[in-house]
Motif scaffolding. Sequence first.
Motif, mmCIF file in Angstrom:
data_model
loop_
_atom_site.group_PDB
_atom_site.id
_atom_site.type_symbol
_atom_site.label_atom_id
_atom_site.label_comp_id
_atom_site.label_asym_id
_atom_site.label_seq_id
_atom_site.Cartn_x
_atom_site.Cartn_y
_atom_site.Cartn_z
ATOM 1 N N ALA A 1 -3.080 2.111 -3.880
ATOM 2 C CA ALA A 1 -2.673 3.510 -3.741
ATOM 3 C C ALA A 1 -3.807 4.361 -3.202
ATOM 4 N N VAL A 2 -3.461 5.201 -2.232
ATOM 5 C CA VAL A 2 -4.394 6.177 -1.664
ATOM 6 C C VAL A 2 -3.757 7.550 -1.817
ATOM 7 N N MET A 3 -4.505 8.487 -2.384
ATOM 8 C CA MET A 3 -3.980 9.827 -2.613
ATOM 9 C C MET A 3 -4.499 10.781 -1.540
ATOM 10 N N ILE B 1 0.844 -1.194 0.000
ATOM 11 C CA ILE B 1 0.000 0.000 0.000
ATOM 12 C C ILE B 1 0.883 1.248 0.000
ATOM 13 N N ILE B 2 0.487 2.245 -0.812
ATOM 14 C CA ILE B 2 1.189 3.526 -0.799
ATOM 15 C C ILE B 2 0.184 4.645 -0.538
ATOM 16 N N PHE B 3 0.485 5.479 0.445
ATOM 17 C CA PHE B 3 -0.256 6.720 0.671
ATOM 18 C C PHE B 3 0.615 7.846 0.120
ATOM 19 N N ILE B 4 0.083 8.622 -0.816
ATOM 20 C CA ILE B 4 0.882 9.655 -1.487
ATOM 21 C C ILE B 4 0.166 10.995 -1.438
ATOM 22 N N ASP B 5 0.881 12.020 -1.011
ATOM 23 C CA ASP B 5 0.340 13.379 -1.074
ATOM 24 C C ASP B 5 0.410 13.869 -2.515
ATOM 25 N N VAL B 6 -0.608 14.581 -2.963
ATOM 26 C CA VAL B 6 -0.613 15.097 -4.340
ATOM 27 C C VAL B 6 0.499 16.114 -4.548
ATOM 28 N N ASN B 7 0.613 17.063 -3.638
ATOM 29 C CA ASN B 7 1.560 18.173 -3.823
ATOM 30 C C ASN B 7 2.899 17.872 -3.174
ATOM 31 N N LEU B 8 3.768 17.252 -3.956
ATOM 32 C CA LEU B 8 5.127 16.971 -3.521
ATOM 33 C C LEU B 8 6.100 17.823 -4.329
ATOM 34 N N LYS C 1 -5.730 3.924 -10.965
ATOM 35 C CA LYS C 1 -6.307 2.864 -10.132
ATOM 36 C C LYS C 1 -6.174 3.155 -8.631
ATOM 37 N N LEU C 2 -6.678 4.315 -8.241
ATOM 38 C CA LEU C 2 -6.674 4.657 -6.822
ATOM 39 C C LEU C 2 -7.713 3.826 -6.082
ATOM 40 N N THR C 3 -7.352 3.357 -4.903
ATOM 41 C CA THR C 3 -8.344 2.731 -4.035
ATOM 42 C C THR C 3 -9.264 3.805 -3.473
ATOM 43 N N LYS C 4 -8.670 4.953 -3.112
ATOM 44 C CA LYS C 4 -9.457 6.043 -2.549
ATOM 45 C C LYS C 4 -8.599 7.305 -2.512
#
Length: 229
Positions: free
Chosen positions: A82-84, A54-61, A101-104
């Motif tokens: 992936a969760v954004m 699982i990866i949690f990623i912030d949009v603004n990097l 393909k975001l989970t959420k």
Amino acid sequence: MDNELLDYKVLFIEDDKEINQRVTARLKRYFKHVDSVFNAEDGYVLYLDKRPDIIFIDVNLPKMNGLNLLKKIREKDHNTKAVMLTAKSDIDTVLQSTSLKLTKYLIKPLNRKDLEETILLLKKEITDFKVINENNFHFSDNYFWNVEKSELKHNSNIVTLTPNENKLFQTFIKNINRILSYDDLSLELWNDFNEDKNEALKTTIKNLRKKIPKDLIQNEYGIGYKLIY
């Protein structure tokens, strides 16, 4: 949610130090294995090394934003969940990225209820669904694996595999990017596992490696092997 930690590998990427530390601490209440970094470049390096579930990623990097990082990951990996993390102002941009393909997606600041609901959803997806996006896996150097036929081709030519090599490759395909122990692989090949089988297993893998792209199957020293895709 129950108190048992989930045995999944999680990667959290967020450039804000305070948010990073706070959310990482929160994720460790749910998962056994949590790593965090502050930018996309370090995130991609750690992704390649850890192969998280699982990866949690912030949009603004900085430098490379979260969407572009996930696009890079999705070039070869459609299985990692992936969760954004996004601000309200970025929701439209995230919703347009259906191919990722975001989970959420979660709106910052995060709250406990939303995070727990997301974790339950992730657990269900990982448990109930195995993502195979096509019947053919395309590897480097024009190698293709057909799932339905259990057949390996190089360009348009069939690569001849022994029954054990074929069974071994099928096992790796079903467990892409996951480390398989010597016992796991011996059990698949011979319905048995003991140290006496290790040399035979190593020989089978050595012969299989000669017929597939270089470094496709990697040795995890002292543990086993994994197929990188």
